[in-house]
Write a protein that holds these residues in place. Structure first.
Motif, PDB file in Angstrom:
ATOM      1  N   UNK A 135       0.816  -1.213   0.000  1.00 48.71           N
ATOM      2  CA  UNK A 135       0.000   0.000   0.000  1.00 48.71           C
ATOM      3  C   UNK A 135       0.850   1.265   0.000  1.00 48.71           C
ATOM      4  N   UNK A 136       2.008   1.216   0.676  1.00 47.02           N
ATOM      5  CA  UNK A 136       2.832   2.418   0.801  1.00 47.02           C
ATOM      6  C   UNK A 136       4.106   2.351  -0.013  1.00 47.02           C
ATOM      7  N   UNK A 137       4.163   1.465  -1.011  1.00 52.31           N
ATOM      8  CA  UNK A 137       5.346   1.403  -1.864  1.00 52.31           C
ATOM      9  C   UNK A 137       5.919   0.010  -1.968  1.00 52.31           C
ATOM     10  N   UNK A 138       7.134  -0.085  -2.522  1.00 51.14           N
ATOM     11  CA  UNK A 138       7.789  -1.377  -2.740  1.00 51.14           C
ATOM     12  C   UNK A 138       8.448  -1.848  -1.447  1.00 51.14           C
ATOM     13  N   UNK A 139       8.216  -3.103  -1.116  1.00 47.04           N
ATOM     14  CA  UNK A 139       8.806  -3.713   0.072  1.00 47.04           C
ATOM     15  C   UNK A 139       9.521  -5.008  -0.334  1.00 47.04           C
ATOM     16  N   UNK A 140      10.487  -5.397   0.492  1.00 42.33           N
ATOM     17  CA  UNK A 140      11.228  -6.626   0.241  1.00 42.33           C
ATOM     18  C   UNK A 140      11.066  -7.609   1.376  1.00 42.33           C
ATOM     19  N   UNK A 141      11.164  -8.897   1.052  1.00 40.65           N
ATOM     20  CA  UNK A 141      10.989  -9.950   2.052  1.00 40.65           C
ATOM     21  C   UNK A 141      12.078 -11.004   1.896  1.00 40.65           C
TER      22      UNK A 141
END
Length: 391
Positions: A183-189
């Motif tokens: 929702x608030x941008x690109x994230x990494x896992x």
């Protein structure tokens, strides 16, 4: 016999003793564990990646430019020289080191939590675990801003859905770095590959980088705790910075493939006789050899300049600087491989020589981690101040 191409300008004088020692170590690893079998692996369409990873781990080749957590803390130039020696054996083998160390490990090292670093960096460095880096998608390669993979919150957990493709090591990886839109941008896992909903499919019908493993990743309702998220990665700049780090290994690595082709062509031309004398004595052959040696040396000096700048800085090189290196060195390495094939005539396509294999591999290196066109636009944007990328 004349001098070797990189000896013409005494370029070794620009390297430290430690850097030359690292290069010699990587060359021994390649000579002992790759060269004897790589032609067979290429023909079979796969290499014993896990066995290679253990040997590379023993030699300290994974993440050697990173510090702490038992890592080598070496220089970018030393890593580059190691990659040059590995790619002189095969581009796919060098890619194993680049993906493991400069994409997967770097992402965890720079953006991960202390828990993630302690859990994964020593295992990846030793080669006991294999990693992959999930950014590219079937419809979003050059334009990661359009990625379709989504990460949504479900209470304290995250749910991942999407598809990643052309992912090096995906079919055999123990852990994957997955990038997704939230929702608030690109994230990494940091995703263990044995988690429910995570499956892979091998891409087996490729005609390049055959001594490697490449595949697709399917994410179908993959549930992860928030502790799997890379807490320092808050935008698309995070995965792009990882690519910038990894591209320096490519800039160096392709010089190894080009050098191996040129060495092979030189040796061949010295013994192949036509019209009563070695073809190395003909003017057209010498003109080809001279031009290729010139480009190889220029590429080495460019890689060394970028490596020295990286070692003198606290962060990555600027993207346009990396673009200059990847655009030039990959393009020229491919030209060298093709030209060496012409010197060797029909024999140049035989598997008993490495030239055609290098040329085939370099066609992939030309595309991955930024096509030539993307790097041209990166440089063009910096020169003009105008963004030519489609919006």
């Amino acid at each position: 016999m004349g001098v070797r191409p990189l000896d013409l300008l005494d370029l070794d004088d620009l390297l430290s003793e430690q850097e030359r020692d690292t290069r010699a170590l990587a060359r021994r690893v390649a000579d002992d564990h790759v060269r004897p079998d790589v032609a067979r692996w290429f023909e079979a369409g796969g290499a014993p990646v896990r066995e290679l990873a253990i040997e590379f781990g023993k030699a300290g080749l994974f993440g050697m430019q990173l510090s702490g957590y038992g890592l080598g803390g070496s220089t970018a130039v030393s890593l580059g020289l190691a990659c040059m020696e590995l790619e002189a054996a095969d581009s796919g083998v060098r890619s194993l080191v680049s993906v493991q160390g400069s994409l997967v490990m770097y992402a965890i090292w720079r953006y991960g939590s202390e828990e993630q670093k302690l859990a994964w960096l020593p295992e990846l460095a030793a080669g006991r675990s294999i990693g992959c880096f999930g950014l590219a998608e079937p419809d979003h390669g050059s334009d990661p801003t359009g990625m379709s993979t989504r990460a949504g919150r479900d209470g304290d957990d995250w749910i991942l859905d999407g598809v990643k493709t052309w992912i090096f090591n995906a079919p055999i990886a123990d852990v994957a770095i997955i990038w997704a839109k939230a929702e608030k941008g690109v994230v990494g896992f940091v995703v263990p590959t044995d988690v429910a909903g995570f499956t892979t499919r091998d891409i087996s019908d490729k005609m390049s980088l055959r001594a490697s493993s490449t595949g697709e990743i399917l994410l179908d309702g993959v549930r992860l705790p928030d502790s799997a998220r890379l807490p320092g990665a808050r935008s698309l700049m995070a995965p792009l910075s990882c690519l910038t780090e990894a591209r320096l290994s490519i800039i160096w690595g392709v010089l190894g493939a080009a050098r191996d082709c040129l060495d092979t062509a030189l040796d061949y031309a010295a013994t192949r006789e036509q019209f009563g004398r070695p073809i190395a004595g003909f003017q057209l052959t010498q003109a080809k050899l001279a031009d290729m040696t010139l480009e190889l040396q220029k590429g080495f000096l460019l890689a060394l300049h970028l490596g020295r700048r990286r070692d003198s800085m606290s962060g990555p090189l600027r993207p346009e600087q990396i673009s200059v290196g990847k655009l030039n060195n990959v393009r020229e390495a491919l030209k060298i491989a093709r030209q060496c094939r012409t010197i060797m005539g029909g024999n140049g396509i035989l598997a008993s020589y490495p030239v055609m294999r290098h040329a085939s591999n370099l066609e992939s290196v030309l595309t991955y981690e930024g096509t030539s066109e993307i790097h041209q636009l990166s440089i063009g944007q910096k020169l003009t101040g105008l963004n030519a990328f489609a919006r």
